[in-house]
Design an enzyme around this catalytic site. Sequence first.
Site, PDB file in Angstrom:
ATOM      1  N   CYS A  36     -24.299  44.092 -30.294  1.00  8.62           N
ATOM      2  CA  CYS A  36     -23.086  43.741 -31.038  1.00  8.62           C
ATOM      3  C   CYS A  36     -22.806  44.874 -32.025  1.00  8.62           C
ATOM      4  CB  CYS A  36     -23.206  42.373 -31.709  1.00  8.62           C
ATOM      5  SG  CYS A  36     -24.520  42.237 -32.937  1.00  8.62           S
TER       6      CYS A  36
ATOM      7  N   ASN B 263     -25.819  44.031 -35.378  1.00  9.22           N
ATOM      8  CA  ASN B 263     -27.167  43.601 -34.963  1.00  9.22           C
ATOM      9  C   ASN B 263     -27.822  42.684 -35.996  1.00  9.22           C
ATOM     10  OD1 ASN B 263     -30.369  45.134 -34.081  1.00  9.22           O
ATOM     11  ND2 ASN B 263     -29.362  43.402 -33.123  1.00  9.22           N
TER      12      ASN B 263
ATOM     13  N   CYS C 154     -25.992  39.335 -36.458  1.00 12.91           N
ATOM     14  CA  CYS C 154     -25.438  38.000 -36.169  1.00 12.91           C
ATOM     15  C   CYS C 154     -25.529  37.656 -34.683  1.00 12.91           C
ATOM     16  CB  CYS C 154     -23.982  37.903 -36.634  1.00 12.91           C
ATOM     17  SG  CYS C 154     -23.750  38.163 -38.402  1.00 12.91           S
ATOM     18  N   ARG C 155     -24.613  38.220 -33.886  1.00 16.16           N
ATOM     19  CA  ARG C 155     -24.496  37.760 -32.496  1.00 16.16           C
ATOM     20  C   ARG C 155     -25.651  38.220 -31.609  1.00 16.16           C
ATOM     21  NH1 ARG C 155     -18.699  40.310 -31.860  1.00 16.16           N
ATOM     22  NH2 ARG C 155     -19.764  41.732 -33.304  1.00 16.16           N
ATOM     23  N   SER C 156     -25.986  39.510 -31.626  1.00 14.72           N
ATOM     24  CA  SER C 156     -27.013  39.966 -30.673  1.00 14.72           C
ATOM     25  C   SER C 156     -28.418  39.455 -31.014  1.00 14.72           C
ATOM     26  CB  SER C 156     -26.981  41.490 -30.467  1.00 14.72           C
ATOM     27  OG  SER C 156     -27.178  42.203 -31.654  1.00 14.72           O
TER      28      SER C 156
ATOM     29  N   ASP D  41     -16.750  37.832 -33.671  1.00 15.30           N
ATOM     30  CA  ASP D  41     -17.630  38.220 -34.778  1.00 15.30           C
ATOM     31  C   ASP D  41     -17.587  37.137 -35.861  1.00 15.30           C
ATOM     32  OD1 ASP D  41     -18.823  39.358 -36.925  1.00 15.30           O
ATOM     33  OD2 ASP D  41     -17.720  41.251 -36.826  1.00 15.30           O
TER      34      ASP D  41
HETATM   35  P1  4NP Z   1     -22.644  41.210 -35.682  1.00 11.24           P
HETATM   36  O1  4NP Z   1     -21.776  40.829 -36.976  1.00 11.24           O
HETATM   37  O2  4NP Z   1     -21.961  42.414 -35.060  1.00 11.24           O
HETATM   38  O3  4NP Z   1     -22.531  39.996 -34.819  1.00 11.24           O
HETATM   39  O4  4NP Z   1     -24.040  41.496 -36.179  1.00 11.24           O
HETATM   40  C1  4NP Z   1     -21.460  41.736 -37.992  1.00 11.24           C
HETATM   41  C2  4NP Z   1     -22.373  41.977 -38.982  1.00 11.24           C
HETATM   42  C3  4NP Z   1     -22.048  42.853 -40.015  1.00 11.24           C
HETATM   43  C4  4NP Z   1     -20.815  43.474 -40.024  1.00 11.24           C
HETATM   44  C5  4NP Z   1     -19.902  43.243 -38.989  1.00 11.24           C
HETATM   45  C6  4NP Z   1     -20.240  42.379 -37.979  1.00 11.24           C
HETATM   46  N1  4NP Z   1     -20.464  44.357 -41.069  1.00 11.24           N
HETATM   47  O5  4NP Z   1     -19.331  44.836 -41.096  1.00 11.24           O
HETATM   48  O6  4NP Z   1     -21.310  44.626 -41.944  1.00 11.24           O
END
Ligand code: 4NP
Length: 165
Positions: free
Chosen positions: A13, A16, A18-20, A133
């Site tokens: 993702c 790294n 939340c989703r992955s 996201d």
């Molecule tokens: P992820 O979510 O891609 O599912 O881990 C996010 C976590 C942090 C951020 C964006 C998306 N960020 O902008 O910090």
Amino acid sequence: MNDTNTRGVLFVCLGNICRSPLAEGIFIHLARERGVLEKYRVDSAGTGHWHAGSRADPRATEVAARYGIELPSIARQIDPSTDFDSFDHILAMDADNMSNLLHLGAPEDRVRLYRSFDPALASEPDHRLEVPDPYYGPGDGFQRVYDMLTASTIGFLDHLANERG
Ligand code: 4NP
């Protein structure tokens, strides 16, 4: 590819956190339940570097814990110099992740949107196959993501079972 008989599975993702990591934890949990976990080397990574070294977001950890699932991930950024050779399946959470991976040189035949493995979404176009996201979103975003990832993981494990014959 791997030297051993294990197959490499990498969830990707943006951050790294939340989703992955959630996809990784759910995959490990359901693969273990099926008795096939030892066949796979499982990891996750982000296209971005900002959260490298961090544990999963507490909201992801919490939704996983509701189902008895632990999230072992420590965030890291994707490493094109090693990851694209060593993982057989590179599973992108959304279209941006997928296009970033392809621009970085990931082999097209190994990269897929993870939700494309959800059998209920078999005839949907790519833009309907994204895991949104949840980072900035409202409270139930992580539950929705969990549900999407669980359906995708069941389909993916079925796919892997067929792939192995
Ligand atoms: P992820 O979510 O891609 O599912 O881990 C996010 C976590 C942090 C951020 C964006 C998306 N960020 O902008 O910090």
